[in-house]
Design a protein around this motif. Sequence first.
Motif, short mmCIF file in Angstrom:
data_model
loop_
_atom_site.label_atom_id
_atom_site.label_comp_id
_atom_site.label_asym_id
_atom_site.label_seq_id
_atom_site.Cartn_x
_atom_site.Cartn_y
_atom_site.Cartn_z
N TYR A 181 38.00 109.96 113.57
CA TYR A 181 37.27 110.81 114.80
C TYR A 181 35.75 110.71 114.62
O TYR A 181 35.26 110.43 115.56
CB TYR A 181 37.73 112.31 114.28
CG TYR A 181 37.11 113.29 115.31
CD1 TYR A 181 38.18 113.84 116.34
CD2 TYR A 181 35.69 113.78 115.49
CE1 TYR A 181 37.63 114.82 117.35
CE2 TYR A 181 35.45 114.57 116.44
CZ TYR A 181 36.43 115.29 117.43
OH TYR A 181 35.89 116.00 118.37
N PRO B 31 34.15 117.18 113.51
CA PRO B 31 34.59 118.23 114.19
C PRO B 31 34.71 119.80 113.49
O PRO B 31 34.94 119.89 112.61
CB PRO B 31 35.99 117.88 114.76
CG PRO B 31 36.54 116.76 113.54
CD PRO B 31 35.23 116.10 113.13
N VAL C 125 38.42 122.23 116.77
CA VAL C 125 38.63 121.04 117.38
C VAL C 125 39.38 120.14 116.40
O VAL C 125 40.35 119.66 116.91
CB VAL C 125 37.21 120.45 117.86
CG1 VAL C 125 37.35 119.05 118.20
CG2 VAL C 125 36.30 121.35 118.62
#
Length: 110
Positions: free
Chosen positions: A54, A62, A66
Amino acid sequence: MAIEVNGKTYETDEEGYLANLNDWEPEVATAMAKEDGTELSESHWEVINFLREYYEEYQIAPAVRVLTKAIGKKLGKDKGNSKYLYELFPYGPAKQACKYAGLPKPTGCV
């Protein structure tokens, strides 16, 4: 501050996050978890590896909401919920998992 793993020293900030993202390796995560009294399971690694991917894609760690949503999409609803993530990372899924993953502290985490 620093953490030592296999005779190599890694710089960390005052909260234990790696100073240099490129220093990360799986052994660092294992050592950090051990300091917290945690043994990393396959489930922990799923989340850690997810976070690293990510971060590579979005250049940001995040926040927990999220993270929960994104994990649900990728790993399934049974894993994409805060109860499951808090069982793995009791000090806060986003905060603790990002630390183990060698990422900076997520924005919005206290």
